[in-house]
Design a protein around this motif. Structure first.
Motif, PDB file in Angstrom:
ATOM      1  N   GLU A 145      11.159   0.117  20.802  1.00 45.66           N
ATOM      2  CA  GLU A 145      11.058  -0.463  22.140  1.00 45.66           C
ATOM      3  C   GLU A 145      10.301  -1.786  22.191  1.00 45.66           C
ATOM      4  O   GLU A 145      10.351  -2.492  23.198  1.00 45.66           O
ATOM      5  CB  GLU A 145      10.402   0.538  23.101  1.00 45.66           C
ATOM      6  CG  GLU A 145       8.895   0.733  22.942  1.00 45.66           C
ATOM      7  CD  GLU A 145       8.488   1.628  21.783  1.00 45.66           C
ATOM      8  OE1 GLU A 145       7.307   1.986  21.692  1.00 45.66           O
ATOM      9  OE2 GLU A 145       9.361   1.963  20.956  1.00 45.66           O
ATOM     10  N   ILE A 146       9.590  -2.136  21.115  1.00 44.71           N
ATOM     11  CA  ILE A 146       8.836  -3.392  21.100  1.00 44.71           C
ATOM     12  C   ILE A 146       8.902  -4.053  19.722  1.00 44.71           C
ATOM     13  O   ILE A 146       9.138  -3.390  18.713  1.00 44.71           O
ATOM     14  CB  ILE A 146       7.344  -3.186  21.471  1.00 44.71           C
ATOM     15  CG1 ILE A 146       6.693  -2.148  20.547  1.00 44.71           C
ATOM     16  CG2 ILE A 146       7.174  -2.808  22.923  1.00 44.71           C
ATOM     17  CD1 ILE A 146       5.197  -1.989  20.761  1.00 44.71           C
ATOM     18  N   VAL A 155       7.929  -6.269  33.192  1.00 43.93           N
ATOM     19  CA  VAL A 155       6.745  -7.047  32.852  1.00 43.93           C
ATOM     20  C   VAL A 155       6.651  -8.160  33.889  1.00 43.93           C
ATOM     21  O   VAL A 155       7.608  -8.910  34.079  1.00 43.93           O
ATOM     22  CB  VAL A 155       6.852  -7.642  31.432  1.00 43.93           C
ATOM     23  CG1 VAL A 155       5.596  -8.433  31.094  1.00 43.93           C
ATOM     24  CG2 VAL A 155       7.089  -6.543  30.404  1.00 43.93           C
ATOM     25  N   LYS A 164      14.334 -11.371  26.381  1.00 45.48           N
ATOM     26  CA  LYS A 164      13.132 -10.715  25.877  1.00 45.48           C
ATOM     27  C   LYS A 164      11.919 -11.234  26.644  1.00 45.48           C
ATOM     28  O   LYS A 164      11.876 -12.393  27.034  1.00 45.48           O
ATOM     29  CB  LYS A 164      12.987 -10.999  24.376  1.00 45.48           C
ATOM     30  CG  LYS A 164      11.893 -10.250  23.677  1.00 45.48           C
ATOM     31  CD  LYS A 164      12.074 -10.306  22.158  1.00 45.48           C
ATOM     32  CE  LYS A 164      12.110 -11.699  21.608  1.00 45.48           C
ATOM     33  NZ  LYS A 164      12.226 -11.735  20.131  1.00 45.48           N
ATOM     34  N   CYS A 171       6.394  -8.095  22.231  1.00 43.37           N
ATOM     35  CA  CYS A 171       7.608  -8.353  23.009  1.00 43.37           C
ATOM     36  C   CYS A 171       8.313  -7.053  23.383  1.00 43.37           C
ATOM     37  O   CYS A 171       8.452  -6.153  22.552  1.00 43.37           O
ATOM     38  CB  CYS A 171       8.574  -9.238  22.224  1.00 43.37           C
ATOM     39  SG  CYS A 171       7.918 -10.886  21.865  1.00 43.37           S
ATOM     40  N   ASN A 172       8.748  -6.994  24.609  1.00 44.96           N
ATOM     41  CA  ASN A 172       9.463  -5.827  25.112  1.00 44.96           C
ATOM     42  C   ASN A 172      10.938  -5.934  24.740  1.00 44.96           C
ATOM     43  O   ASN A 172      11.609  -6.886  25.119  1.00 44.96           O
ATOM     44  CB  ASN A 172       9.300  -5.751  26.636  1.00 44.96           C
ATOM     45  CG  ASN A 172       9.928  -4.506  27.214  1.00 44.96           C
ATOM     46  OD1 ASN A 172      10.074  -3.513  26.527  1.00 44.96           O
ATOM     47  ND2 ASN A 172      10.301  -4.561  28.476  1.00 44.96           N
ATOM     48  N   ARG A 173      11.451  -4.953  24.005  1.00 49.25           N
ATOM     49  CA  ARG A 173      12.840  -4.984  23.567  1.00 49.25           C
ATOM     50  C   ARG A 173      13.735  -4.088  24.422  1.00 49.25           C
ATOM     51  O   ARG A 173      14.947  -4.115  24.309  1.00 49.25           O
ATOM     52  CB  ARG A 173      12.936  -4.551  22.099  1.00 49.25           C
ATOM     53  CG  ARG A 173      12.111  -5.403  21.155  1.00 49.25           C
ATOM     54  CD  ARG A 173      12.181  -4.914  19.721  1.00 49.25           C
ATOM     55  NE  ARG A 173      13.497  -5.110  19.153  1.00 49.25           N
ATOM     56  CZ  ARG A 173      14.225  -4.145  18.607  1.00 49.25           C
ATOM     57  NH1 ARG A 173      13.779  -2.907  18.591  1.00 49.25           N
ATOM     58  NH2 ARG A 173      15.406  -4.399  18.097  1.00 49.25           N
ATOM     59  N   CYS A 228       7.632 -11.401  26.442  1.00 48.75           N
ATOM     60  CA  CYS A 228       6.525 -11.241  25.496  1.00 48.75           C
ATOM     61  C   CYS A 228       5.172 -11.495  26.155  1.00 48.75           C
ATOM     62  O   CYS A 228       5.050 -12.316  27.057  1.00 48.75           O
ATOM     63  CB  CYS A 228       6.685 -12.202  24.321  1.00 48.75           C
ATOM     64  SG  CYS A 228       8.229 -11.994  23.395  1.00 48.75           S
ATOM     65  N   LEU A 254       0.752  -4.488  26.215  1.00 52.93           N
ATOM     66  CA  LEU A 254       2.117  -4.139  26.602  1.00 52.93           C
ATOM     67  C   LEU A 254       2.488  -2.833  25.924  1.00 52.93           C
ATOM     68  O   LEU A 254       2.247  -2.653  24.730  1.00 52.93           O
ATOM     69  CB  LEU A 254       3.091  -5.248  26.194  1.00 52.93           C
ATOM     70  CG  LEU A 254       4.554  -5.069  26.619  1.00 52.93           C
ATOM     71  CD1 LEU A 254       4.671  -5.088  28.142  1.00 52.93           C
ATOM     72  CD2 LEU A 254       5.428  -6.169  26.022  1.00 52.93           C
ATOM     73  N   ARG A 255       3.037  -1.920  26.696  1.00 53.91           N
ATOM     74  CA  ARG A 255       3.460  -0.609  26.190  1.00 53.91           C
ATOM     75  C   ARG A 255       2.336   0.104  25.439  1.00 53.91           C
ATOM     76  O   ARG A 255       2.539   0.750  24.415  1.00 53.91           O
ATOM     77  CB  ARG A 255       4.683  -0.756  25.280  1.00 53.91           C
ATOM     78  CG  ARG A 255       5.904  -1.388  25.930  1.00 53.91           C
ATOM     79  CD  ARG A 255       6.445  -0.554  27.082  1.00 53.91           C
ATOM     80  NE  ARG A 255       7.069   0.660  26.634  1.00 53.91           N
ATOM     81  CZ  ARG A 255       8.384   0.791  26.403  1.00 53.91           C
ATOM     82  NH1 ARG A 255       9.190  -0.238  26.600  1.00 53.91           N
ATOM     83  NH2 ARG A 255       8.887   1.936  26.013  1.00 53.91           N
ATOM     84  N   THR A 261      11.486  -1.225  31.058  1.00 55.18           N
ATOM     85  CA  THR A 261      10.104  -1.539  31.409  1.00 55.18           C
ATOM     86  C   THR A 261      10.004  -2.933  32.013  1.00 55.18           C
ATOM     87  O   THR A 261      10.458  -3.907  31.431  1.00 55.18           O
ATOM     88  CB  THR A 261       9.202  -1.457  30.164  1.00 55.18           C
ATOM     89  OG1 THR A 261       9.258  -0.135  29.644  1.00 55.18           O
ATOM     90  CG2 THR A 261       7.763  -1.789  30.521  1.00 55.18           C
ATOM     91  N   SER A 269      12.477  -7.897  34.252  1.00 59.05           N
ATOM     92  CA  SER A 269      12.981  -7.109  33.134  1.00 59.05           C
ATOM     93  C   SER A 269      14.166  -7.805  32.474  1.00 59.05           C
ATOM     94  O   SER A 269      14.723  -8.774  33.009  1.00 59.05           O
ATOM     95  CB  SER A 269      13.393  -5.705  33.600  1.00 59.05           C
ATOM     96  OG  SER A 269      14.383  -5.779  34.611  1.00 59.05           O
TER      97      SER A 269
END
Length: 204
Positions: free
Chosen positions: A102-103, A129, A180, A121-123, A182, A63-64, A127, A133
């Motif tokens: 960002e994560i 996933v 969130k 985890c995407n904060r 993840c 991720l990212r 973006t 989102s």
């Protein structure tokens, strides 16, 4: 737009109009315009198909730009120093949490005792996933991925985690919307202290 620019553009337009009229090329212009419309439709449809394909459910291992399973030093070499970090509070819990803009990343020890990236985890809000989102309703998750294989509710009964181990993905949901998203090696996430209808006397 200035008066001079307006006059200049008007002259160009009138010149083009005059040339087309003199040489009677309106039919050709119509064909060209129709071709442009057709190309626009094809291009738009192709882009829509691409977006749908990119948003399809898939097994995620990164991720990212960060891969699951890399060591802490590999992570810091790639991302730099985290904004802040903290360790798990439980005595035998060796997890470490690193927070970037960002994560957020959870590190856990492997068999050799080396910390590795276990969960990412995407904060951010932008973006996507699995085509989803932050802020999307929980119903959209179920519509796209089906019913989760595991659900964990926090001790206070306010937030829940839904897990999809088939896709290495889980979602933190609060007030019915995604808070969130993840990506995790186990695919299943749960709170250390979960909600229970039967209260422990110590919690009173």
């Amino acid at each position: 737009m200035s008066i001079g620019t307006s006059i200049f553009l008007s002259v160009i337009f009138m010149s083009i109009f005059y040339i087309i009229t003199i040489y009677n090329k309106w039919k050709l212009i119509g064909k060209a315009f129709g071709g442009l419309i057709a190309l626009s439709i094809i291009g738009g449809a192709s882009y829509w198909v691409y977006l749908e394909y990119a948003a399809r459910p898939q097994v995620l291992n990164s991720l990212r730009g960060i891969d699951l399973g890399i060591t802490e030093v590999e992570l810091t070499l790639a991302k730099g120093k985290p904004d802040y970090y903290y360790n798990a509070e439980e005595k035998y819990d060796h997890r470490k949490y690193l927070i970037y803009d960002e994560i957020s990343i959870t590190l856990n020890t492997n068999i050799a005792g080396v910390l590795e990236v276990d969960t990412i985890c995407n904060r951010g809000n932008y973006t996507k996933v699995q085509g989803l989102s932050k802020g999307d309703p929980e119903s959209k998750i179920i519509e796209k991925l089906g019913v989760p294989s595991n659900t964990s509710i926090n001790k206070e009964g306010l937030i829940k985690l839904t897990s999809y181990p088939k896709w290495n993905t889980n979602f933190e949901i609060e007030k019915g919307v995604i808070k969130k998203i993840c990506v995790t090696r186990t695919g299943v996430a749960s709170y250390t202290k979960e909600y229970s209808d039967t209260k422990d006397p110590k919690d009173k």
